[in-house]
Design a protein around this motif. Structure first.
Motif, PDB file in Angstrom:
ATOM      1  N   TRP A  43       0.828  -1.219   0.067  1.00 51.76           N
ATOM      2  CA  TRP A  43      -0.133   0.092   0.160  1.00 51.76           C
ATOM      3  C   TRP A  43       0.858   1.275   0.011  1.00 51.76           C
ATOM      4  O   TRP A  43       0.413   2.289  -0.406  1.00 51.76           O
ATOM      5  N   GLN A  44       2.009   1.271   0.486  1.00 52.41           N
ATOM      6  CA  GLN A  44       2.829   2.340   0.420  1.00 52.41           C
ATOM      7  C   GLN A  44       3.469   2.394  -1.018  1.00 52.41           C
ATOM      8  O   GLN A  44       3.650   1.490  -1.517  1.00 52.41           O
ATOM      9  N   LYS A  45       4.100   3.720  -1.554  1.00 50.74           N
ATOM     10  CA  LYS A  45       4.387   3.825  -3.073  1.00 50.74           C
ATOM     11  C   LYS A  45       5.485   2.996  -3.111  1.00 50.74           C
ATOM     12  O   LYS A  45       5.896   2.337  -4.093  1.00 50.74           O
ATOM     13  N   GLU A  46       6.629   3.068  -2.055  1.00 51.45           N
ATOM     14  CA  GLU A  46       7.676   2.234  -2.109  1.00 51.45           C
ATOM     15  C   GLU A  46       7.709   0.732  -2.216  1.00 51.45           C
ATOM     16  O   GLU A  46       8.144  -0.050  -3.262  1.00 51.45           O
ATOM     17  N   SER A  47       6.496   0.124  -1.655  1.00 50.14           N
ATOM     18  CA  SER A  47       6.227  -0.952  -1.596  1.00 50.14           C
ATOM     19  C   SER A  47       5.484  -1.496  -2.851  1.00 50.14           C
ATOM     20  O   SER A  47       5.771  -2.430  -3.513  1.00 50.14           O
ATOM     21  N   VAL A  48       4.497  -0.792  -3.133  1.00 46.92           N
ATOM     22  CA  VAL A  48       3.730  -0.933  -4.506  1.00 46.92           C
ATOM     23  C   VAL A  48       4.687  -0.854  -5.565  1.00 46.92           C
ATOM     24  O   VAL A  48       4.664  -1.738  -6.444  1.00 46.92           O
ATOM     25  N   ASP A  49       5.681   0.034  -5.860  1.00 50.09           N
ATOM     26  CA  ASP A  49       6.735   0.182  -6.857  1.00 50.09           C
ATOM     27  C   ASP A  49       7.599  -1.105  -6.870  1.00 50.09           C
ATOM     28  O   ASP A  49       7.861  -1.527  -7.881  1.00 50.09           O
ATOM     29  N   ALA A  50       8.055  -1.460  -5.810  1.00 50.07           N
ATOM     30  CA  ALA A  50       8.809  -2.768  -5.775  1.00 50.07           C
ATOM     31  C   ALA A  50       8.131  -3.860  -6.244  1.00 50.07           C
ATOM     32  O   ALA A  50       8.612  -4.773  -6.820  1.00 50.07           O
ATOM     33  N   ASN A  51       6.812  -4.281  -5.746  1.00 48.18           N
ATOM     34  CA  ASN A  51       6.115  -5.315  -6.338  1.00 48.18           C
ATOM     35  C   ASN A  51       5.895  -5.213  -7.639  1.00 48.18           C
ATOM     36  O   ASN A  51       6.170  -6.320  -8.426  1.00 48.18           O
ATOM     37  N   LYS A  52       5.350  -4.074  -8.265  1.00 47.74           N
ATOM     38  CA  LYS A  52       4.964  -3.940  -9.579  1.00 47.74           C
ATOM     39  C   LYS A  52       6.232  -4.175 -10.547  1.00 47.74           C
ATOM     40  O   LYS A  52       6.295  -4.824 -11.562  1.00 47.74           O
ATOM     41  N   GLN A  53       7.613  -3.756 -10.063  1.00 50.45           N
ATOM     42  CA  GLN A  53       8.634  -3.973 -10.689  1.00 50.45           C
ATOM     43  C   GLN A  53       9.235  -5.590 -11.028  1.00 50.45           C
ATOM     44  O   GLN A  53       9.442  -5.769 -11.811  1.00 50.45           O
ATOM     45  N   LEU A  54       8.936  -5.948  -9.645  1.00 48.53           N
ATOM     46  CA  LEU A  54       9.193  -7.465  -9.842  1.00 48.53           C
ATOM     47  C   LEU A  54       8.325  -8.298 -10.587  1.00 48.53           C
ATOM     48  O   LEU A  54       8.690  -9.032 -11.595  1.00 48.53           O
ATOM     49  N   VAL A  55       6.893  -8.063 -10.811  1.00 49.66           N
ATOM     50  CA  VAL A  55       5.996  -8.483 -11.662  1.00 49.66           C
ATOM     51  C   VAL A  55       6.452  -8.075 -13.258  1.00 49.66           C
ATOM     52  O   VAL A  55       6.425  -9.102 -14.002  1.00 49.66           O
ATOM     53  N   LYS A  56       7.012  -7.064 -13.263  1.00 49.81           N
ATOM     54  CA  LYS A  56       7.419  -6.727 -14.525  1.00 49.81           C
ATOM     55  C   LYS A  56       8.793  -7.491 -14.788  1.00 49.81           C
ATOM     56  O   LYS A  56       8.701  -7.900 -16.344  1.00 49.81           O
ATOM     57  N   GLU A  57       9.462  -7.379 -14.110  1.00 48.10           N
ATOM     58  CA  GLU A  57      10.706  -8.461 -14.516  1.00 48.10           C
ATOM     59  C   GLU A  57      10.356 -10.029 -14.774  1.00 48.10           C
ATOM     60  O   GLU A  57      10.844 -10.502 -15.475  1.00 48.10           O
ATOM     61  N   TRP A  58       9.643 -10.346 -13.869  1.00 47.67           N
ATOM     62  CA  TRP A  58       9.081 -11.664 -14.082  1.00 47.67           C
ATOM     63  C   TRP A  58       8.614 -11.896 -15.604  1.00 47.67           C
ATOM     64  O   TRP A  58       9.002 -12.748 -16.226  1.00 47.67           O
ATOM     65  N   ASN A  59       7.729 -11.006 -15.791  1.00 47.71           N
ATOM     66  CA  ASN A  59       6.945 -11.165 -17.264  1.00 47.71           C
ATOM     67  C   ASN A  59       8.027 -11.044 -18.289  1.00 47.71           C
ATOM     68  O   ASN A  59       7.813 -11.712 -19.327  1.00 47.71           O
ATOM     69  N   ALA A  60       8.955 -10.097 -18.251  1.00 47.28           N
ATOM     70  CA  ALA A  60       9.755 -10.049 -19.238  1.00 47.28           C
ATOM     71  C   ALA A  60      10.836 -11.147 -19.425  1.00 47.28           C
ATOM     72  O   ALA A  60      11.386 -11.546 -20.602  1.00 47.28           O
ATOM     73  N   SER A  61      11.024 -12.165 -18.328  1.00 47.68           N
ATOM     74  CA  SER A  61      12.001 -13.150 -18.467  1.00 47.68           C
ATOM     75  C   SER A  61      11.095 -14.590 -18.513  1.00 47.68           C
ATOM     76  O   SER A  61      11.780 -15.544 -18.629  1.00 47.68           O
ATOM     77  N   HIS A  62       9.713 -14.466 -18.303  1.00 48.73           N
ATOM     78  CA  HIS A  62       9.101 -15.383 -18.550  1.00 48.73           C
ATOM     79  C   HIS A  62       7.682 -15.383 -19.488  1.00 48.73           C
ATOM     80  O   HIS A  62       6.629 -15.217 -19.251  1.00 48.73           O
ATOM     81  N   PRO A  63       8.045 -15.276 -20.841  1.00 49.07           N
ATOM     82  CA  PRO A  63       6.938 -15.231 -21.944  1.00 49.07           C
ATOM     83  C   PRO A  63       5.894 -16.109 -21.793  1.00 49.07           C
ATOM     84  O   PRO A  63       4.586 -15.736 -22.296  1.00 49.07           O
ATOM     85  N   ASP A  64       5.904 -17.305 -21.364  1.00 49.27           N
ATOM     86  CA  ASP A  64       4.802 -18.405 -21.323  1.00 49.27           C
ATOM     87  C   ASP A  64       4.083 -18.034 -20.149  1.00 49.27           C
ATOM     88  O   ASP A  64       2.961 -18.934 -20.131  1.00 49.27           O
ATOM     89  N   VAL A  65       4.415 -17.446 -18.933  1.00 45.30           N
ATOM     90  CA  VAL A  65       3.635 -17.571 -17.878  1.00 45.30           C
ATOM     91  C   VAL A  65       3.555 -16.099 -17.526  1.00 45.30           C
ATOM     92  O   VAL A  65       4.626 -15.445 -16.900  1.00 45.30           O
ATOM     93  N   ARG A  66       2.394 -15.399 -17.737  1.00 44.68           N
ATOM     94  CA  ARG A  66       2.308 -13.848 -17.551  1.00 44.68           C
ATOM     95  C   ARG A  66       1.722 -13.753 -15.877  1.00 44.68           C
ATOM     96  O   ARG A  66       0.592 -14.400 -15.659  1.00 44.68           O
ATOM     97  N   VAL A  67       2.268 -12.956 -15.275  1.00 47.78           N
ATOM     98  CA  VAL A  67       1.572 -12.566 -14.034  1.00 47.78           C
ATOM     99  C   VAL A  67       0.855 -11.338 -14.209  1.00 47.78           C
ATOM    100  O   VAL A  67       1.273 -10.163 -14.555  1.00 47.78           O
ATOM    101  N   GLN A  68      -0.603 -11.286 -13.542  1.00 47.81           N
ATOM    102  CA  GLN A  68      -1.276 -10.105 -13.582  1.00 47.81           C
ATOM    103  C   GLN A  68      -1.301  -9.398 -12.137  1.00 47.81           C
ATOM    104  O   GLN A  68      -1.758 -10.117 -11.252  1.00 47.81           O
ATOM    105  N   TYR A  69      -0.779  -8.331 -12.190  1.00 49.21           N
ATOM    106  CA  TYR A  69      -0.938  -7.611 -10.872  1.00 49.21           C
ATOM    107  C   TYR A  69      -2.291  -7.056 -10.311  1.00 49.21           C
ATOM    108  O   TYR A  69      -2.956  -6.310 -11.229  1.00 49.21           O
ATOM    109  N   VAL A  70      -2.732  -7.659  -9.095  1.00 52.59           N
ATOM    110  CA  VAL A  70      -4.168  -7.287  -8.634  1.00 52.59           C
ATOM    111  C   VAL A  70      -3.954  -6.518  -7.418  1.00 52.59           C
ATOM    112  O   VAL A  70      -3.142  -6.908  -6.445  1.00 52.59           O
ATOM    113  N   GLN A  71      -4.361  -5.301  -7.273  1.00 43.20           N
ATOM    114  CA  GLN A  71      -4.161  -4.647  -5.959  1.00 43.20           C
ATOM    115  C   GLN A  71      -5.323  -4.798  -4.894  1.00 43.20           C
ATOM    116  O   GLN A  71      -6.541  -4.693  -5.166  1.00 43.20           O
TER     117      GLN A  71
END
Length: 430
Positions: A43-71
């Protein structure tokens, strides 16, 4: 679960789930790829940013398994998850806290992760942390962030008083703490302010340091309440500070943690017991020139032991992609990533390798004090007790509030917690 004020509302959570196409009944495939949904409570900006960035990194390196971020939202997570489980719409990966998992685990809504977790992850997180998410022998969540309760203190007041400054190696005893708060009390100032709007978890978790257990599991697996002298050390200390010594502010008893910060900044309180993550609010809200320090909570006969309910990552039992969901959790909780998540939430990682990261061992903003306390953190006393939420809300919360205000004595507190409490627990264990 964090005690700070949550800003996301239940309606926003429900809308987010609808907009992201949450629907656990399908196979989670889109465009030929597997899609898994990760509901985060950051819920804090730093925490939300860290989670979303990690989801982005996963998706970039795992094209066959996409993670969708839900708040999601801490405010409404329990009811929202229950609704989504019953409606077959649960996210695949679920962010929650260990003290919220018992009913979901016993209800069959969460996957038992024992055969799914990689050896690296199970070995990296200590057994004392795994116990917080273990119910009836099954593991229903991966504990990854935790926070001790500490004393955040006004440095100038402490130094001027001449009291002994405690360290993690030599903390104050509960008796010494009571004496110190009297010495720190002066005209227009209290030695301590206890924000006890929600008094139960604070009391029980700190009570472990004095050997308090309160909940006792018998050979038949049933839990009963019994209160001995160790269970009364922390409550009696707080009661006497408020009602006998007047070294604790009575007005703070009805406050949440953040409500006490203006008084701390203004010199009205010398110290406030708060969760470790409140340091962020101190950094953001303190007036220029305010000097503060992080001190360990008092210790008792069991040393600096404290109960905690770590944040967890679980997998829905109905998820068609449990293997991929656990692979994503393993990615999120690689040591370097766990450090990023911990810093974003101003908490401590549970993983041994992440906890050893040099960036967490700095004296700046009290990080090193928190890390030094990590080994003393234990599963919260009522972690796996069915019926605990009802006991807490209907019995313990009003009883502790009345005791701390001086309306009832220790004998009446014991009677309510134990006798009334055992009647509540018995209904859940027939």
């Amino acid at each position: 679960m964090r005690a700070a004020v949550r800003t996301a509302a239940a309606a926003a959570t429900a809308l987010a789930l609808l907009l992201t196409g949450c629907g656990g009944g399908g196979d989670g495939r889109a465009d030929g790829r597997i899609t898994i949904r990760f509901q985060s409570l950051a819920w804090q900006k730093e925490s939300v940013d860290a989670n979303k960035q990690l989801v982005k990194e996963w998706n970039a390196s795992h094209p066959d398994v996409r993670v969708q971020y839900v708040q999601g939202s801490w405010d409404s997570v329990h009811d929202q998850l229950l609704t989504s489980f019953e409606g077959d719409e649960a996210p695949d990966v679920i962010h929650d806290a260990s003290d919220d998992l018992a009913d979901f685990a016993y209800g069959g809504y969460l996957a038992d992760l024992r055969t799914l977790l990689p050896g690296r992850l199970t070995a990296d997180i200590p057994q004392r942390s795994w116990r917080t998410s273990t119910f009836d022998g099954g593991v229903y969540g991966v504990p990854f962030l935790q926070e001790p309760r500490v004393l955040i203190a006004n440095t100038k007041i402490l130094k001027a008083s001449g009291v002994r400054i405690p360290t993690p190696e030599k903390p104050w005893s509960w008796t010494e703490f009571g004496q110190v708060t009297k010495e720190l009390t002066g005209k227009g100032r209290y030695g301590v302010a206890w924000p006890l709007k929600e008094p139960v978890s604070v009391t029980l978790n700190l009570g472990l340091s004095a050997g308090g257990e309160l909940f006792h599991r018998g050979a038949d697996g049933k839990v009963t309440l019994a209160m001995d002298d160790g269970d009364l050390v922390v409550p009696r200390t707080i009661h006497d500070q408020v009602n006998t010594d007047q070294s604790a502010a009575r007005t703070a008893l009805g406050m949440g943690g953040g409500d006490t910060l203006p008084g701390l900044f203004g010199g009205k309180y010398a110290m406030v017991p708060l969760g470790f993550s409140y340091r962020q609010q101190v950094v953001e809200q303190a007036p220029k020139g305010f000097e503060w320090t992080v001190l360990p909570a008092p210790a008792g006969s069991a040393g600096p032991a404290q109960g905690v309910s770590p944040q967890t990552l679980s997998v829905a039992e109905d998820s068609p992609h449990k293997k991929e969901a656990v692979e994503f959790i393993d990615f999120l909780l690689r040591p370097a990533n766990m450090v990023r998540l911990a810093k974003g939430d101003w908490m401590l990682p549970t993983g041994k390798e992440a906890l050893a990261d040099p960036s967490l061992h700095t004296s700046d903003r009290g990080w090193a004090t928190g890390v030094a306390l990590a080994g003393a953190l234990r599963s919260a006393p009522a972690q796996s007790v069915r019926g605990y939420p009802e006991w807490k809300d209907k019995v313990a919360t009003p009883a502790y509030q009345e005791y701390y205000s001086g309306a009832i004595d220790a004998a009446e507190l014991r009677k309510r917690l134990v006798e009334d409490g055992n009647r509540v627990l018995a209904r859940y264990q027939r």
